[in-house]
Design a protein around this motif. Structure first.
Motif, PDB file in Angstrom:
ATOM      1  N   THR A  42       0.829  -1.210   0.000  1.00 20.51           N
ATOM      2  CA  THR A  42       0.000   0.000   0.000  1.00 20.51           C
ATOM      3  C   THR A  42       0.861   1.257   0.000  1.00 20.51           C
ATOM      4  O   THR A  42       0.656   2.171  -0.808  1.00 20.51           O
ATOM      5  N   ALA A  43       1.815   1.340   0.914  1.00 16.97           N
ATOM      6  CA  ALA A  43       2.638   2.544   1.047  1.00 16.97           C
ATOM      7  C   ALA A  43       3.480   2.792  -0.197  1.00 16.97           C
ATOM      8  O   ALA A  43       3.544   3.922  -0.709  1.00 16.97           O
ATOM      9  N   THR A  44       4.142   1.755  -0.709  1.00 20.36           N
ATOM     10  CA  THR A  44       4.986   1.936  -1.898  1.00 20.36           C
ATOM     11  C   THR A  44       4.140   2.219  -3.133  1.00 20.36           C
ATOM     12  O   THR A  44       4.523   3.037  -3.979  1.00 20.36           O
ATOM     13  N   GLY A  45       2.988   1.554  -3.244  1.00 19.39           N
ATOM     14  CA  GLY A  45       2.109   1.822  -4.376  1.00 19.39           C
ATOM     15  C   GLY A  45       1.580   3.240  -4.354  1.00 19.39           C
ATOM     16  O   GLY A  45       1.512   3.909  -5.394  1.00 19.39           O
ATOM     17  N   TRP A  46       1.216   3.724  -3.174  1.00 19.73           N
ATOM     18  CA  TRP A  46       0.716   5.098  -3.060  1.00 19.73           C
ATOM     19  C   TRP A  46       1.816   6.112  -3.381  1.00 19.73           C
ATOM     20  O   TRP A  46       1.563   7.142  -4.002  1.00 19.73           O
ATOM     21  N   LEU A  47       3.031   5.809  -2.949  1.00 22.55           N
ATOM     22  CA  LEU A  47       4.147   6.712  -3.265  1.00 22.55           C
ATOM     23  C   LEU A  47       4.370   6.778  -4.772  1.00 22.55           C
ATOM     24  O   LEU A  47       4.537   7.870  -5.336  1.00 22.55           O
ATOM     25  N   ALA A  48       4.379   5.616  -5.435  1.00 23.48           N
ATOM     26  CA  ALA A  48       4.578   5.592  -6.884  1.00 23.48           C
ATOM     27  C   ALA A  48       3.469   6.354  -7.595  1.00 23.48           C
ATOM     28  O   ALA A  48       3.722   7.141  -8.528  1.00 23.48           O
ATOM     29  N   ALA A  49       2.215   6.143  -7.177  1.00 25.39           N
ATOM     30  CA  ALA A  49       1.095   6.837  -7.809  1.00 25.39           C
ATOM     31  C   ALA A  49       1.121   8.335  -7.509  1.00 25.39           C
ATOM     32  O   ALA A  49       0.699   9.148  -8.336  1.00 25.39           O
ATOM     33  N   THR A  50       1.607   8.713  -6.327  1.00 28.21           N
ATOM     34  CA  THR A  50       1.718  10.142  -5.993  1.00 28.21           C
ATOM     35  C   THR A  50       2.756  10.817  -6.877  1.00 28.21           C
ATOM     36  O   THR A  50       2.564  11.960  -7.320  1.00 28.21           O
ATOM     37  N   ILE A  51       3.859  10.131  -7.134  1.00 30.43           N
ATOM     38  CA  ILE A  51       4.879  10.686  -8.038  1.00 30.43           C
ATOM     39  C   ILE A  51       4.275  10.924  -9.421  1.00 30.43           C
ATOM     40  O   ILE A  51       4.494  11.976 -10.045  1.00 30.43           O
ATOM     41  N   PHE A  52       3.499   9.970  -9.905  1.00 30.93           N
ATOM     42  CA  PHE A  52       2.866  10.138 -11.211  1.00 30.93           C
ATOM     43  C   PHE A  52       1.779  11.205 -11.175  1.00 30.93           C
ATOM     44  O   PHE A  52       1.535  11.897 -12.162  1.00 30.93           O
ATOM     45  N   SER A  53       1.118  11.369 -10.024  1.00 28.55           N
ATOM     46  CA  SER A  53       0.059  12.380  -9.899  1.00 28.55           C
ATOM     47  C   SER A  53       0.588  13.787 -10.138  1.00 28.55           C
ATOM     48  O   SER A  53      -0.127  14.649 -10.657  1.00 28.55           O
ATOM     49  N   ARG A  54       1.831  14.039  -9.758  1.00 29.68           N
ATOM     50  CA  ARG A  54       2.400  15.377  -9.964  1.00 29.68           C
ATOM     51  C   ARG A  54       2.418  15.736 -11.442  1.00 29.68           C
ATOM     52  O   ARG A  54       2.234  16.903 -11.813  1.00 29.68           O
ATOM     53  N   GLU A  55       2.636  14.726 -12.299  1.00 28.38           N
ATOM     54  CA  GLU A  55       2.622  14.968 -13.746  1.00 28.38           C
ATOM     55  C   GLU A  55       1.202  14.962 -14.284  1.00 28.38           C
ATOM     56  O   GLU A  55       0.803  15.861 -15.032  1.00 28.38           O
ATOM     57  N   TYR A  56       0.415  13.981 -13.879  1.00 25.90           N
ATOM     58  CA  TYR A  56      -0.906  13.790 -14.484  1.00 25.90           C
ATOM     59  C   TYR A  56      -1.906  14.832 -13.994  1.00 25.90           C
ATOM     60  O   TYR A  56      -2.668  15.395 -14.792  1.00 25.90           O
ATOM     61  N   MET A  57      -1.941  15.100 -12.687  1.00 24.40           N
ATOM     62  CA  MET A  57      -2.968  15.977 -12.128  1.00 24.40           C
ATOM     63  C   MET A  57      -2.719  17.445 -12.440  1.00 24.40           C
ATOM     64  O   MET A  57      -3.595  18.276 -12.202  1.00 24.40           O
ATOM     65  N   ALA A  58      -1.546  17.772 -12.971  1.00 25.76           N
ATOM     66  CA  ALA A  58      -1.296  19.156 -13.384  1.00 25.76           C
ATOM     67  C   ALA A  58      -2.251  19.586 -14.486  1.00 25.76           C
ATOM     68  O   ALA A  58      -2.464  20.789 -14.710  1.00 25.76           O
ATOM     69  N   HIS A  59      -2.872  18.631 -15.166  1.00 28.68           N
ATOM     70  CA  HIS A  59      -3.779  18.930 -16.274  1.00 28.68           C
ATOM     71  C   HIS A  59      -5.235  18.652 -15.908  1.00 28.68           C
ATOM     72  O   HIS A  59      -6.095  18.651 -16.783  1.00 28.68           O
ATOM     73  N   VAL A  60      -5.511  18.408 -14.608  1.00 25.86           N
ATOM     74  CA  VAL A  60      -6.860  18.055 -14.164  1.00 25.86           C
ATOM     75  C   VAL A  60      -7.348  19.087 -13.160  1.00 25.86           C
ATOM     76  O   VAL A  60      -6.576  19.580 -12.334  1.00 25.86           O
ATOM     77  N   ALA A  61      -8.635  19.419 -13.235  1.00 28.75           N
ATOM     78  CA  ALA A  61      -9.208  20.412 -12.330  1.00 28.75           C
ATOM     79  C   ALA A  61      -9.466  19.808 -10.957  1.00 28.75           C
ATOM     80  O   ALA A  61      -9.408  18.599 -10.763  1.00 28.75           O
ATOM     81  N   ARG A  62      -9.738  20.695  -9.974  1.00 28.90           N
ATOM     82  CA  ARG A  62     -10.101  20.317  -8.603  1.00 28.90           C
ATOM     83  C   ARG A  62      -9.039  19.444  -7.941  1.00 28.90           C
ATOM     84  O   ARG A  62      -9.329  18.388  -7.365  1.00 28.90           O
ATOM     85  N   GLN A  63      -7.797  19.909  -8.004  1.00 27.73           N
ATOM     86  CA  GLN A  63      -6.691  19.139  -7.441  1.00 27.73           C
ATOM     87  C   GLN A  63      -6.741  19.094  -5.916  1.00 27.73           C
ATOM     88  O   GLN A  63      -6.356  18.089  -5.314  1.00 27.73           O
ATOM     89  N   ASN A  64      -7.196  20.176  -5.292  1.00 23.58           N
ATOM     90  CA  ASN A  64      -7.262  20.188  -3.828  1.00 23.58           C
ATOM     91  C   ASN A  64      -8.159  19.074  -3.315  1.00 23.58           C
ATOM     92  O   ASN A  64      -7.817  18.363  -2.358  1.00 23.58           O
ATOM     93  N   ARG A  65      -9.316  18.926  -3.946  1.00 19.02           N
ATOM     94  CA  ARG A  65     -10.236  17.863  -3.534  1.00 19.02           C
ATOM     95  C   ARG A  65      -9.614  16.489  -3.766  1.00 19.02           C
ATOM     96  O   ARG A  65      -9.743  15.582  -2.937  1.00 19.02           O
ATOM     97  N   TYR A  66      -8.939  16.344  -4.884  1.00 13.14           N
ATOM     98  CA  TYR A  66      -8.309  15.058  -5.219  1.00 13.14           C
ATOM     99  C   TYR A  66      -7.309  14.654  -4.137  1.00 13.14           C
ATOM    100  O   TYR A  66      -7.346  13.525  -3.628  1.00 13.14           O
ATOM    101  N   TYR A  67      -6.418  15.574  -3.776  1.00 11.20           N
ATOM    102  CA  TYR A  67      -5.378  15.222  -2.804  1.00 11.20           C
ATOM    103  C   TYR A  67      -5.932  15.056  -1.393  1.00 11.20           C
ATOM    104  O   TYR A  67      -5.388  14.281  -0.600  1.00 11.20           O
ATOM    105  N   LEU A  68      -6.994  15.778  -1.058  1.00 12.18           N
ATOM    106  CA  LEU A  68      -7.635  15.601   0.252  1.00 12.18           C
ATOM    107  C   LEU A  68      -8.097  14.153   0.420  1.00 12.18           C
ATOM    108  O   LEU A  68      -7.744  13.475   1.407  1.00 12.18           O
ATOM    109  N   PHE A  69      -8.866  13.667  -0.535  1.00 17.37           N
ATOM    110  CA  PHE A  69      -9.394  12.308  -0.421  1.00 17.37           C
ATOM    111  C   PHE A  69      -8.348  11.258  -0.785  1.00 17.37           C
ATOM    112  O   PHE A  69      -8.476  10.097  -0.385  1.00 17.37           O
ATOM    113  N   TRP A  70      -7.327  11.652  -1.514  1.00 13.75           N
ATOM    114  CA  TRP A  70      -6.209  10.754  -1.814  1.00 13.75           C
ATOM    115  C   TRP A  70      -5.534  10.302  -0.525  1.00 13.75           C
ATOM    116  O   TRP A  70      -5.294   9.107  -0.306  1.00 13.75           O
TER     117      TRP A  70
END
Length: 669
Positions: A81-109
């Motif tokens: 869980t921890a390593t998978g979330w870290l890997a997905a968080t690293i990718f989120s920095r690239e992917y979510m830069a083009h998606v709206a409502r990032q604050n909500r995404y990271y809150l529930f993330w």
């Protein structure tokens, strides 16, 4: 030191609102903060490996209290869980830069991360259920992140399945606690073994299986997976498939290794569900023409493989060494593989703005790095030798063969299961070949200049951090697959005690002729399916097609119409009661009470007119009630605001929340 377990669960949950506040002013600082939290999670999980087994409880929480524990399978799943979330968080920095409502995404993330940790570190079913339900609601936000019609519809389905499954599991927990007097993992097995009448035990087990099986993506409640994954952002899809589905498997494992330990009847039930899920998911993936949907249907199929492994544990009894190790390793391997494939799909989407095969065709040409990063997990999932997926599939296959020898009376039945297993492995290779050839071998129908204008994504097409993370996962798959007796056997031994498994009498010869034979059969089947079915039947006039008719969709062809019909029947019955019951009641009451009742109705009507300016209709016809839009609405085309508020999922969510708060009130008072 045991407070570390509480921190693993509640630190991300507490950090979520703080990250939301930070993002309102400093978005870049928020991204760094979220990354730091996930890094801290990894560091704390690593420290679990160097510490003795720990237990930590919070007494009185919701009456029964909650308990966490580390060690063996718990720590292994927390690490995933921890390593998978870290890997997905690293990718989120690239992917979510083009998606709206990032604050909500990271809150529930972050809140979902904490809830998922709570599931895997739980020491009793009560704790498991609490965090399982929290995770269901927090992860729902990721599904509807874009708020596009498809995402809202997928969220509707996801929430409906989650609430229905949750209510079924809660009912099962009530029955189980009534029957056993405990929900503690260590005590349930002994309490269940002492029972003479196991009827109530089976009823509770089936209800809990519905709840956890729904989240795992098992048939027939797998319908949320093929819709939620394409709708959710790619990083969220990665953890939905790689981690969150495993919370459902965790619940099934708890049942199968405690109250149904070595229960052949329970094993038969899981074998049937696993076989259907395994084959159905693979067939859907072969026919899919959407990249993320293909990977989602693949997850359904692989969950079927895992369920077959759990069933063989029950059937083999004390001879379950191969089944136990195969189950643990396939959970681990599937998580690793999907943590690469879904981010890779997101990389492609960032440039092509599509997942549809006919649109992204040829995107990977002249991109050897992407071909390697995607090719390794694809071949691993297909079970090719020298990769980690081959190891777990070999163990699962050999456990079926072992049972055929131990129980010759079921030889024909389980020989059929063996061939379904090999067929599903072949279909896995077929749909992975379909994806790989489409991306890296074929040319797009549009000319290159038109593609340059259409595929205007970020330059370079993949961020270095994302590529490095995916590369580390790929390298791990190769290392684990080439020396399985050193790497994979060690991982299996870590979780063996939780599953009450026996260690193998001798090291498995993974590359012997007998074991390679199973992989070879699947490779031949997969190659034939790709050449004879995919190339000849699923491509028409140069375009990929999905041959499955719309009416065969379980959700829209069966479940939604059935729920709509049930709602209308309930409305008609309620309206009839409302029309007939008052007449029966007031006919026998003195006129004084009748006049008082009429006066109250008159006052009500005047109040409604004064407040709304319109007359009140006290007795609508049965036909009007049955056709009422808001009562029977379960939209196939949800809208951004009213559609969800008047949907079945919204009503189920309110019902579930009402039950939860009602239970909290009862337990705390």
């Amino acid at each position: 030191m045991s407070d570390l377990l509480v921190m693993l669960v509640f630190l991300p949950m507490a950090a979520g609102p703080f990250g939301f506040w930070m993002g309102l002013r400093y978005p870049k600082a928020r991204d760094t903060f979220v990354l730091v939290v996930t890094v801290l999670e990894v560091m704390m999980v690593v420290s679990l490996w160097t510490s003795p087994v720990m237990e930590r409880g919070i007494d009185g929480f919701c009456g029964l209290g909650i308990r966490f524990v580390s060690g063996d399978f718990h720590t292994l799943m927390a690490t995933l869980t921890a390593t998978g979330w870290l890997a997905a968080t690293i990718f989120s920095r690239e992917y979510m830069a083009h998606v709206a409502r990032q604050n909500r995404y990271y809150l529930f993330w972050l809140m979902t991360l904490g809830a998922t940790m709570g599931v895997f570190l739980s020491a009793d079913l009560f704790t498991t259920f609490i965090f399982f339900e929290v995770m269901s609601f927090t992860s729902f936000v990721a599904v509807i992140q874009t708020e596009e019609p498809d995402a809202l519809q997928a969220g509707d389905t996801y929430l409906a399945v989650a609430v229905i499954g949750g209510l079924a599991a809660l009912t099962g927990l009530f029955l189980l606690y009534y029957q056993l007097g405990t929900l503690d993992f260590d005590a349930m097995g002994a309490a269940a073994a002492a029972l003479e009448d196991r009827g109530v035990l089976w009823a509770s087990g089936i209800l809990i299986l519905i709840g956890f099986g729904a989240k795992a993506g098992a048939f027939p409640l797998h319908i949320w997976l093929p819709t939620a994954h394409p709708a959710a952002p790619a990083p969220a899809s990665a953890v939905l498939s790689g981690v969150i589905t495993k919370t459902g498997i965790y619940g099934v494992l708890v049942l199968s290794t405690t109250i149904f330990l070595h229960d052949a009847g329970w094993g038969m039930v899981l074998a049937v569900i696993g076989a259907i899920t395994m084959v159905l998911g693979a067939v859907l993936a072969v026919c899919s023409i959407d990249l993320k949907r293909t990977f989602a249907c693949s997850s359904v199929s692989q969950i079927g493989f895992i369920l077959v492994g759990i069933s063989m544990q029950c059937l083999l009894g004390h001879h379950n060494a191969l089944a136990v190790d195969g189950t643990i390793l396939h959970i681990f391997n599937h998580s690793l593989i999907k943590m690469v494939l879904f981010p890779a799909a997101g990389v492609i989407h960032l440039s092509t703005h599509s997942y549809e095969f006919n649109d992204i065709r040829g995107f990977g040409r002249k991109k050897p790095l992407l071909a390697v990063l995607m090719g390794i997990p694809m071949l691993s999932l297909a079970g090719l030798p020298l990769l980690n997926g081959y190891v777990s599939k070999t163990l699962l296959h050999e456990s079926i063969v072992e049972y055929i020898h131990l129980a010759p009376e079921y030889g024909v039945l389980f020989t059929g299961l063996e061939w379904l297993f090999l067929l599903s492995g072949g279909l896995t290779l077929a749909y992975m070949l379909k994806v790989f050839v489409c991306l890296f071998g074929e040319k797009n129908a549009l000319p290159e200049k038109a593609l340059e204008q259409k595929w205007h994504g970020p330059k370079p097409y993949i961020a270095p951090a994302t590529a490095a993370t995916m590369g580390i996962y790929g390298l791990g798959m190769i290392l684990l697959g080439t020396v399985p007796n050193q790497g994979m056997d060690f991982l299996a031994a870590l979780g063996r005690s939780f599953l009450h498994g026996e260690g193998p009498e001798h090291p498995v010869a993974y590359f012997s002729a007998v074991n390679l034979r199973g992989a070879a059969i699947s490779i031949v089947i997969g190659s034939l399916v790709y050449l004879l079915v995919v190339r000849r039947l699923l491509i028409r006039r140069g375009k990929y097609i999905n041959p499955i008719p719309a009416w065969m969709n379980l959700e829209f062809g069966l479940y939604r119409p059935a729920l709509r019909f049930a709602a209308q029947v309930a409305i008609v019955l309620a309206t009839l009661v409302d029309r007939i019951l008052p007449r029966l009641v007031f006919r026998g009451i003195p006129s004084l009470f009748t006049r008082a009742h009429q006066s109250l109705l008159s006052l009500r009507d005047k109040a409604v007119i004064a407040l709304t300016g319109s007359e009140y209709t006290p007795h609508p016809s049965v036909e009007q009630a049955a056709d009422d839009y808001h009562f029977a609405f379960y939209s196939d085309d949800p809208r951004r605001s009213v559609g969800f508020v008047h949907s079945l999922a919204f009503g189920l969510m309110l019902t579930g929340l009402g039950l939860v708060f009602g239970l909290l009130f009862i337990l705390l008072h």
